[in-house]
Design an enzyme around this catalytic site. Structure first.
Site, short mmCIF file in Angstrom:
data_model
loop_
_atom_site.label_atom_id
_atom_site.label_comp_id
_atom_site.label_asym_id
_atom_site.label_seq_id
_atom_site.Cartn_x
_atom_site.Cartn_y
_atom_site.Cartn_z
N ASP A 13 -7.36 -3.35 -6.31
CA ASP A 13 -8.21 -2.28 -6.83
C ASP A 13 -7.53 -1.53 -7.98
OD1 ASP A 13 -10.46 -0.73 -6.99
OD2 ASP A 13 -10.11 0.39 -5.14
N HIS A 30 -9.79 -6.23 -15.65
CA HIS A 30 -9.92 -7.42 -14.79
C HIS A 30 -9.08 -8.56 -15.35
CE1 HIS A 30 -12.90 -5.22 -12.65
NE2 HIS A 30 -13.87 -5.36 -13.54
N LEU A 124 1.80 -22.76 0.63
CA LEU A 124 1.06 -21.50 0.78
C LEU A 124 -0.46 -21.74 0.76
CD1 LEU A 124 1.05 -18.26 0.48
CD2 LEU A 124 0.84 -18.69 -1.96
C1 IPE Z 1 -13.47 -3.27 -3.24
O1 IPE Z 1 -13.25 -2.63 -4.46
C2 IPE Z 1 -13.48 -4.72 -3.39
C3 IPE Z 1 -12.49 -5.34 -4.25
C4 IPE Z 1 -11.33 -4.90 -4.61
C5 IPE Z 1 -12.92 -6.61 -4.70
P1 IPE Z 1 -14.19 -1.47 -4.96
O2 IPE Z 1 -13.40 -0.77 -5.99
O3 IPE Z 1 -15.50 -1.98 -5.34
O4 IPE Z 1 -14.33 -0.56 -3.66
P2 IPE Z 1 -15.03 0.85 -3.43
O5 IPE Z 1 -16.48 0.63 -3.57
O6 IPE Z 1 -14.50 1.78 -4.46
O7 IPE Z 1 -14.66 1.26 -2.05
C1 IPE Z 2 -11.03 -3.93 -8.63
O1 IPE Z 2 -10.97 -2.99 -9.65
C2 IPE Z 2 -11.74 -5.19 -9.02
C3 IPE Z 2 -13.08 -5.35 -8.44
C4 IPE Z 2 -13.62 -4.58 -7.54
C5 IPE Z 2 -13.87 -6.45 -8.94
P1 IPE Z 2 -12.15 -1.99 -9.93
O2 IPE Z 2 -13.07 -2.60 -10.92
O3 IPE Z 2 -12.77 -1.53 -8.67
O4 IPE Z 2 -11.35 -0.78 -10.61
P2 IPE Z 2 -11.62 0.77 -10.45
O5 IPE Z 2 -11.65 1.07 -8.98
O6 IPE Z 2 -12.93 1.06 -11.12
O7 IPE Z 2 -10.46 1.42 -11.13
MG MG Z 3 -12.37 0.02 -7.41
#
Ligand code: IPE
Ligand code: IPE
Ligand code: MG
Length: 242
Positions: A13, A30, A124
């Site tokens: 995240d 990403h 792995l």
């Molecule tokens: C959760 O991330 C799923 C992944 C990291 C793929 P999000 O960033 O979407 O989660 P919430 O919605 O903030 O909890």
């Molecule tokens: C995690 O990073 C990747 C996915 C959920 C696909 P985010 O896109 O949720 O990044 P933030 O939370 O907005 O910083």
């Molecule tokens: Mg996120």
């Protein structure tokens, strides 16, 4: 590090925030996160971790803007194609878990190909959770169970064991995660492996996913090493059984 977890899972995240801090588009975050996936995979292989699972895209993430979803999916296809030879050279078994019916035919094709190719490997196991949610997983297992009862393969008179139910989950054959790492400072499960994380140790770090490197992984393992897993028993019972 004394205790090496068998299965480590990561909720990757913070890509969006990483990009925003730099005045970049979310997609750039990403893209930068792919390098962190590489580092984490190498670290897991070097340290004898058996299973590394990565939450890449949740069922809820389908609600994101179309352009971000498209960009992410293209990135996944590109990464899978680009990394195939590295995965093969490093003896890595690659799997994708999630509701594949929502993924494009093209992506499904790439996934099938690399899953098939890498199934001969013995090192792995790397698992990408894509279009996944814990509730989806439990529901699809419940539907399978109901179908088995309907077809007469199972009777409702027999008690259903938790091991049997787990064998209907999409993670059948994969040990439950010992350690779950979440980056970016969020402290929630976000509908990830709800059943499988019943006794998982959690580790939260403020590091944003694109900044996550081997040293951050090492710190998580050191913290894990110091944890005492009691599974409902007393400390004395645990110490006496060693
Ligand atoms: C959760 O991330 C799923 C992944 C990291 C793929 P999000 O960033 O979407 O989660 P919430 O919605 O903030 O909890
Ligand atoms: C995690 O990073 C990747 C996915 C959920 C696909 P985010 O896109 O949720 O990044 P933030 O939370 O907005 O910083
Ligand atoms: Mg996120």
């Amino acid at each position: 590090m004394s205790k090496i977890p068998r299965h480590v899972s990561i909720i990757m995240d913070g890509n969006g925030r990483w990009a925003r801090q730099r005045g970049l588009e979310r997609l750039e975050g990403h893209k930068a996160g792919v390098e962190s996936v590489r580092a984490a995979t190498e670290f897991a292989a070097e340290n004898g971790i058996g299973f590394l699972s990565l939450f890449a895209f949740s069922e809820e993430n389908w609600m994101r803007p179309e352009s971000e979803i498209m960009g992410l999916m293209e990135l996944m296809v590109g990464a899978i194609i680009g990394e195939t030879s590295t995965l093969m050279e490093n003896n890595i078994i690659f799997k994708v878990i999630g509701d594949k019916s929502r993924l494009s035919a093209g992506l499904n094709e790439k996934i099938d190909e690399i899953e098939r190719k890498s199934s001969v490997n013995t090192g792995l196991t790397m698992i990408i959770f894509l279009s996944y949610s814990g509730k989806w997983d439990i529901l699809q297992a419940a539907v399978k169970y109901a179908e088995m009862v309907k077809s007469g393969e199972l009777s409702l008179d027999e008690p259903v064991s938790s091991d049997f139910f787990a064998s209907l989950l999409s993670t059948a054959g994969i040990p439950d995660p010992d350690l779950l790492i979440r980056t970016s400072g969020e402290q929630r499960i976000s509908n990830y492996m709800l059943w499988q994380s019943a006794y998982t140790e959690f580790y939260f770090t403020d590091v944003l996913w694109p900044d996550f490197r081997k040293n951050d992984f090492r710190m998580a393992l050191e913290t894990y090493s110091a944890r005492e897993r009691r599974y409902g028993k007393t400390r004395d019972q645990i110490n006496n059984s060693i």
